[in-house]
Design an enzyme around this catalytic site. Sequence first.
Site, short mmCIF file in Angstrom:
data_model
loop_
_atom_site.label_atom_id
_atom_site.label_comp_id
_atom_site.label_asym_id
_atom_site.label_seq_id
_atom_site.Cartn_x
_atom_site.Cartn_y
_atom_site.Cartn_z
N HIS A 18 2.05 -0.85 1.95
CA HIS A 18 1.86 0.37 2.75
C HIS A 18 2.14 1.60 1.89
O HIS A 18 1.33 2.54 1.83
CB HIS A 18 2.80 0.34 3.96
CG HIS A 18 2.76 1.59 4.79
ND1 HIS A 18 2.00 1.70 5.93
CD2 HIS A 18 3.38 2.80 4.63
CE1 HIS A 18 2.15 2.91 6.44
NE2 HIS A 18 2.98 3.60 5.68
N GLU A 19 3.29 1.59 1.23
CA GLU A 19 3.66 2.74 0.40
C GLU A 19 2.76 2.86 -0.83
O GLU A 19 2.47 3.96 -1.30
CB GLU A 19 5.13 2.65 -0.02
CG GLU A 19 6.12 2.67 1.14
CD GLU A 19 5.98 3.90 2.02
OE1 GLU A 19 5.54 4.96 1.52
OE2 GLU A 19 6.31 3.81 3.22
N HIS A 22 -0.23 4.90 -0.02
CA HIS A 22 0.05 6.33 -0.15
C HIS A 22 0.07 6.73 -1.63
O HIS A 22 -0.51 7.75 -2.02
CB HIS A 22 1.42 6.67 0.45
CG HIS A 22 1.49 6.57 1.94
ND1 HIS A 22 0.57 7.17 2.77
CD2 HIS A 22 2.40 5.96 2.76
CE1 HIS A 22 0.90 6.93 4.03
NE2 HIS A 22 2.01 6.19 4.05
#
Length: 446
Positions: A18-19, A22
């Site tokens: 998820h990170e 980003h």
Amino acid sequence: MHTLLAFIFAILILVSLHEFGHYIVARLCGVKVVRFSVGFGKPFFTRKRGDTEWCLAPIPLGGYVKMVDTREGEVSEADLPYAFDKQHPAKRIAIVAAGPLTNLALAVLLYGLSFSFGVTELRPYVGTVEPDTIAARAGFQSGDKIQSVNGTPVADWGSAQTEIVLNLEAGKVAVGVQTASGAQTVRTIDAAGTPEAGKIAKNQGYIGLMPFKITTVAGGVEKGSPAEKAGLKPGDRLTAADGKPIASWQEWANLTRQSPGKKITLNYERAGQTHTADIRPDTVEQSDHTLIGRVGLRPQPDRAWDAQIRRSYRPSVVRAFGMGWEKTVSHSWTTLKFFGKLISGNASVSHISGPLTIADIAGQSAELGLQSYLEFLALVSISLGVLNLLPVPVLDGGHLVFYTAEWIRGKPLGERVQNIGLRFGLALMMLMMAVAFFNDVTRLLG
């Protein structure tokens, strides 16, 4: 320990990716990333590569990517062009959306990988209806084929169960079925507002329906149990208890539960011969302090019925990943519908799970094998992705709303409006976390 390791590995995979979503889009958009952290708290591991410090922190409940941002402190003149808040709203939208979209893409891959090993589907047939349950009072019968729930077609047992549970607390649930005789009818579940409906989440969606038929034949005998002491063995067919014929395993199970410490005279058949044994069920105290009886016998499933409702096959790799896409879309939509019902008051907050429940399911799925664990990871990844896309300030979805509004208006929303939104979002998430922990503890205590 097994459960803890399965949970930690799941968090490391899902949060890291998820990170990383980003992170990678931020780098592609020319934004300088200062820190990439998996976990919260003081890091116990750090490593610097280029401009970014990579960290592992001890609280495995999330993670974050810290970018250069003038709103969070002084930024050097040289770094201003690389600051997140100085980018065009379209770039900020792309960076923020990348995390949850990575989770959804990961779910497609995980499901596809699992399905490529083989798929087992359960057709939506009712095998067993437990007496005195929500399902029994709705009139379900063994042999019913569930075709729709409140008008929504269902193709397998899992989707039928999900739709029933999703609609149970909103009011009457109309379940369209084809009976064993071929007739079309509707079974109406009317349990909204009842104590039983409130326990559905704790019972993992169980309302008294099972896809499998169970016989009156003993499938297993626990060591040291009253059944073993009485001489019972796998394959014994139970015929009567205290002089009354046993028509189903449910009758036998209900009798033993209601007879803690009391002698039961059991008749059974073995190799064509009738035998008699006296069994005295162990007394077991439940979490609500009621006493039930337990004899240590497991039933044998009806193998002919099992073969009828179970379909196993191995799709091509392309088809497997296509099914992964379909499953991800389906579960994402179900998750959104659940949040909608939660907001409207048509779903109970008891369905919200926290880290303890997720850890428990992680351990259970890992014990069942690689495919089960992959599908658990996919389901949690979908939940993480959809949750983060909700338009709640402090979540990625809330930031998407702010940046979209800025793009349309040509200027940011007022600082006061943003601060109010962030406070509201933070309060909402804190409340949601408190409810999740409360539900975890109550499930843990039974």
